[in-house]
Design a protein around this motif. Structure first.
Motif, mmCIF file in Angstrom:
data_model
loop_
_atom_site.group_PDB
_atom_site.id
_atom_site.type_symbol
_atom_site.label_atom_id
_atom_site.label_comp_id
_atom_site.label_asym_id
_atom_site.label_seq_id
_atom_site.Cartn_x
_atom_site.Cartn_y
_atom_site.Cartn_z
ATOM 1 N N LYS A 506 0.828 -1.202 0.000
ATOM 2 C CA LYS A 506 0.000 0.000 0.000
ATOM 3 C C LYS A 506 0.867 1.259 0.000
ATOM 4 C CE LYS A 506 -4.016 -2.088 2.267
ATOM 5 N NZ LYS A 506 -4.933 -2.038 3.446
ATOM 6 N N MET A 507 2.003 1.192 0.631
ATOM 7 C CA MET A 507 2.928 2.330 0.629
ATOM 8 C C MET A 507 3.413 2.615 -0.789
ATOM 9 S SD MET A 507 4.991 1.231 4.075
ATOM 10 C CE MET A 507 6.248 2.504 3.984
ATOM 11 N N VAL A 508 3.700 1.556 -1.545
ATOM 12 C CA VAL A 508 4.143 1.732 -2.925
ATOM 13 C C VAL A 508 3.010 2.274 -3.786
ATOM 14 C CG1 VAL A 508 4.980 0.508 -4.979
ATOM 15 C CG2 VAL A 508 5.959 0.013 -2.725
ATOM 16 N N GLU A 509 1.801 1.833 -3.529
ATOM 17 C CA GLU A 509 0.658 2.378 -4.264
ATOM 18 C C GLU A 509 0.518 3.881 -4.011
ATOM 19 O OE1 GLU A 509 -2.582 -0.052 -2.947
ATOM 20 O OE2 GLU A 509 -2.386 -1.455 -4.637
ATOM 21 N N ALA A 510 0.763 4.308 -2.775
ATOM 22 C CA ALA A 510 0.665 5.733 -2.450
ATOM 23 C C ALA A 510 1.707 6.557 -3.193
ATOM 24 C CB ALA A 510 0.827 5.931 -0.944
ATOM 25 N N ILE A 511 2.841 5.936 -3.526
ATOM 26 C CA ILE A 511 3.908 6.628 -4.252
ATOM 27 C C ILE A 511 3.610 6.698 -5.747
ATOM 28 C CG2 ILE A 511 6.361 6.434 -4.900
ATOM 29 C CD1 ILE A 511 6.886 5.252 -2.142
ATOM 30 N N GLY A 512 2.732 5.822 -6.215
ATOM 31 C CA GLY A 512 2.396 5.816 -7.637
ATOM 32 C C GLY A 512 2.611 4.480 -8.320
ATOM 33 N N GLY A 513 2.963 3.447 -7.537
ATOM 34 C CA GLY A 513 3.158 2.121 -8.104
ATOM 35 C C GLY A 513 1.929 1.252 -7.927
ATOM 36 N N LYS A 514 2.128 -0.048 -8.103
ATOM 37 C CA LYS A 514 1.033 -1.004 -7.982
ATOM 38 C C LYS A 514 1.417 -2.020 -6.915
ATOM 39 C CE LYS A 514 -1.815 -4.071 -10.904
ATOM 40 N NZ LYS A 514 -3.089 -3.400 -10.637
ATOM 41 N N GLY A 515 0.453 -2.389 -6.075
ATOM 42 C CA GLY A 515 0.750 -3.279 -4.965
ATOM 43 C C GLY A 515 -0.085 -4.544 -4.964
ATOM 44 N N PHE A 516 0.506 -5.618 -4.404
ATOM 45 C CA PHE A 516 -0.167 -6.901 -4.271
ATOM 46 C C PHE A 516 0.152 -7.461 -2.889
ATOM 47 C CE2 PHE A 516 1.073 -6.234 -8.629
ATOM 48 C CZ PHE A 516 -0.003 -6.659 -9.405
ATOM 49 N N LEU A 517 -0.816 -8.114 -2.272
ATOM 50 C CA LEU A 517 -0.590 -8.872 -1.045
ATOM 51 C C LEU A 517 -0.807 -10.343 -1.354
ATOM 52 C CD1 LEU A 517 -0.101 -9.029 2.038
ATOM 53 C CD2 LEU A 517 -2.593 -8.810 2.329
ATOM 54 N N VAL A 518 0.179 -11.179 -1.030
ATOM 55 C CA VAL A 518 0.093 -12.611 -1.312
ATOM 56 C C VAL A 518 0.275 -13.370 -0.007
ATOM 57 C CG1 VAL A 518 1.158 -14.562 -2.489
ATOM 58 C CG2 VAL A 518 0.907 -12.385 -3.687
ATOM 59 N N GLU A 519 -0.689 -14.241 0.300
ATOM 60 C CA GLU A 519 -0.623 -15.039 1.522
ATOM 61 C C GLU A 519 -0.693 -16.537 1.250
ATOM 62 O OE1 GLU A 519 -2.573 -12.387 4.961
ATOM 63 O OE2 GLU A 519 -3.967 -12.775 3.285
ATOM 64 N N ASP A 520 -0.979 -16.907 -0.010
ATOM 65 C CA ASP A 520 -1.077 -18.318 -0.401
ATOM 66 C C ASP A 520 -0.063 -18.582 -1.504
ATOM 67 O OD1 ASP A 520 -1.939 -20.758 -1.772
ATOM 68 O OD2 ASP A 520 -3.796 -20.591 -0.610
ATOM 69 N N PRO A 521 0.729 -19.657 -1.386
ATOM 70 C CA PRO A 521 1.759 -19.905 -2.415
ATOM 71 C C PRO A 521 1.199 -20.067 -3.815
ATOM 72 C CG PRO A 521 1.489 -21.831 -0.967
ATOM 73 C CD PRO A 521 0.765 -20.697 -0.332
ATOM 74 N N LYS A 522 -0.042 -20.507 -3.918
ATOM 75 C CA LYS A 522 -0.642 -20.695 -5.248
ATOM 76 C C LYS A 522 -0.869 -19.373 -5.966
ATOM 77 C CE LYS A 522 -4.194 -23.144 -3.794
ATOM 78 N NZ LYS A 522 -3.870 -23.380 -2.376
ATOM 79 N N ASP A 523 -0.807 -18.250 -5.239
ATOM 80 C CA ASP A 523 -1.075 -16.943 -5.842
ATOM 81 C C ASP A 523 0.201 -16.208 -6.280
ATOM 82 O OD1 ASP A 523 -3.785 -17.317 -5.347
ATOM 83 O OD2 ASP A 523 -3.656 -16.411 -3.347
#
Length: 564
Positions: A506-523
């Protein structure tokens, strides 16, 4: 009246004439005169958010191009902020020129703004310190700096210009212009003959190729040498990929904790040939090798030979030149005899290699939640399968996991901090790699602790339109130190090892990038695919198992060397 020119204009002209592509920098008053004359020239100034990042970018540039990376910083705090990057280049033997401004000669010892004894501080970290006190000699000093940085064993050189030297106008006809580029591949042909005799007497030889093989452009000679002799090869640091890991005689990375046959080879070998690599912690300071084995070390730097282990055949030579001489001494008959002789040894190593890899498969394929960090490393390795892909690793445990996993089929496509072990290299290294290779996919895998040091270089990447993909192995803190403490003193000290869950994406999104959260290895694979397809600066925040202990943590606990 004679035509005049300022010192700063001379410095800019010299850098332009040397065809310096990019200077990594953070602006300041003591270097503004050089900025002024570089503006609008072919030399690009790449500005970072911290001088440390500028130096790490220059180091990465030097590692990848095998030419001096160039950084420029202002006096005092700008200079001290750069020191970690200089030390890293020193230990990685990377060609680099650091240009720094300082207070004017007339204001020394007057407590002027940002005055300090810079030369004395940096001297132990560089091949040479140069302080130019006469503007008419600026061109000479720049020539000296680049010549020394790249010749012999590469390394950093420090070049300092007082502000009044830069601002002083002088007559053009008083300037002496020099521009020398030294290329040499010295080789000891007599020692090559001695080595060939040792190889013919050996039963279980091992060859280790390090950064010196890469820096000397010896990829072709290295490949030819192992094919002519039939000996097994392991590669280390910038030497990774000089011969592809897919080659039947290359057994991947030289570090013994990597899954494979390295450890088995080292304890059984009767002849170890080390080319352009140092006997350091990676080999337990030489103790991992069979004590009865004969040792051969080839290095361009005489003082390096014999560190930590008695060398039976010390050879002061350039790796490329020496391998070329060796290859000339191997005729078809000797080639056939050696390949036949060492075939059983290669088969033994193939079996050990497969067995070790098989034992690690359960972790590379783990479905556990939180995610096993080796599964994360494996997903990145499998996804980054194009020959132009570049992978960068940063962080204590995280670099260990990636180093245990990454397959190298081409050289100059993998970066980590090496034996100096400086965290914080990740984002600057990745940005430099992308700037140099705009058409290549660049993926950084970094720990959640290490990413914090130079986090604002995410903003640099966004601002400079460098669409890197950053994967954070988020184990909630300083994993290597946490695990080392648990192994050494029975528990982790929370203050200094625990960070907690932070939404870096989310911090990177605030700077202008794109963010992902991954909690499952399949993702993981899907996130990587979507991130690269976006053509944006991306952060993939992957929640990894904080309880998994890496071999690197175990080693640190055992040797008592604590590094974050």
């Amino acid at each position: 009246m004679a035509e005049t020119i300022t010192g700063a204009e001379l410095a800019a002209q010299a850098l332009i004439e040397r065809k310096v592509d990019t200077i990594f920098s953070l602006s300041g008053g003591h270097i503004t005169p050089i900025y002024q004359y570089l503006e609008g020239s072919d030399v690009k100034i790449f500005d970072t958010r911290h001088e440390q990042s500028a130096l790490f970018m220059a180091e990465a540039w030097g590692k990848l191009t095998r030419k001096p990376g160039v950084a420029m910083v202002t006096a005092g705090p700008g200079f001290t902020n750069a020191l970690t990057g200089v030390a890293s280049a020193h230990f990685s033997n990377t060609p680099l020129v650091l240009i720094a401004g300082c207070v004017g000669l007339d204001n020394k010892e007057k407590l002027d703004l940002q005055d300090m004894p810079q030369e004395a501080v940096i001297n132990p970290m560089v091949k040479k310190t140069l302080v130019c006190q006469k503007p008419e000699r600026i061109n000479e000093y720049i020539d000296i700096a680049f010549r020394i940085a790249q010749s012999g064993r590469p390394g950093p050189v420090y070049l300092e210009f007082p502000i009044d030297v830069l601002n002083t106008p002088i007559q053009k006809d008083t300037v002496k212009y020099t521009h020398t580029h030294v290329t040499s591949n010295p080789a000891d042909s007599e020692k090559a003959a001695e080595l060939m005799e040792m190889i013919q007497k050996a039963e279980k030889p091992v060859v280790i190729a390090g950064s010196g093989v890469w820096q000397s452009h010896a990829e072709a000679e290295m490949k030819s040498f192992i094919e002519k002799t039939g000996m097994p090869l392991f590669t280390s640091l910038s030497g990774r990929g000089v011969v592809s890991d897919d080659h039947p005689l290359c057994f991947e990375g030289a570090i013994a904790i990597r899954p494979g046959c390295g450890f088995a080879a080292y304890i059984e070998t009767d002849l170890i040939i080390i080319l352009g690599s140092r006997i350091c912690l990676y080999y337990l300071f030489g103790d991992i090798f069979n004590p009865a084995a004969k040792m051969v070390q080839v290095d361009i730097e005489p003082e390096e030979i014999g560190r930590n282990r008695t060398i039976d055949l010390p050879i002061v030579s350039d790796a490329k030149g020496f391998l070329h001489v060796c290859n000339q001494q191997i005729n078809d008959q000797v080639e056939n005899e050696l390949n036949l002789k060492f075939a059983p040894w290669i088969e033994t190593l193939n079996t050990a290699h497969k067995d070790s890899k098989d034992m690690t498969q359960k972790d590379w394929q783990s479905e556990n939640i939180p995610i096993h960090p080796l599964r994360l490393a494996k997903e990145i390795n499998d996804f980054m399968d194009q020959k132009t892909d570049i992978v960068v690793a940063d962080g204590g445990d995280t670099t260990t996991w990636m180093g245990m996993t990454r397959t190298m089929t081409h050289p100059g496509r993998y970066l980590d901090y090496g034996i100096y072990g400086s965290l914080a290299v990740g984002l600057p290294y990745a940005n430099a790699a992308k700037l140099l290779n705009p058409d290549s996919r660049v993926c950084l895998i970094t720990g959640d602790g290490s990413v914090g040091f130079n986090f604002m270089e995410f903003e640099t990447a966004v601002r400079k339109k460098l669409p890197i993909v950053v994967v954070i192995s988020n184990d909630l803190g300083w994993g290597m130190i946490r695990h080392s403490q648990e192994l050494r003193i029975g528990h982790a000290i929370e203050n200094g090892t625990f960070i907690g869950k932070v939404d870096y994406h989310k911090m990177v999104e605030a700077i202008g990038g794109k963010g992902f959260l991954v909690e499952d290895p399949k993702d993981i694979k899907h996130a990587l695919k979507e991130a690269f397809a976006s053509k944006k600066v991306c952060c993939i925040n992957v929640m990894t198992d904080p309880t998994t202990v890496s071999p690197g943590s175990t080693m640190l606990a055992n040797v008592g060397a604590y590094k974050a």
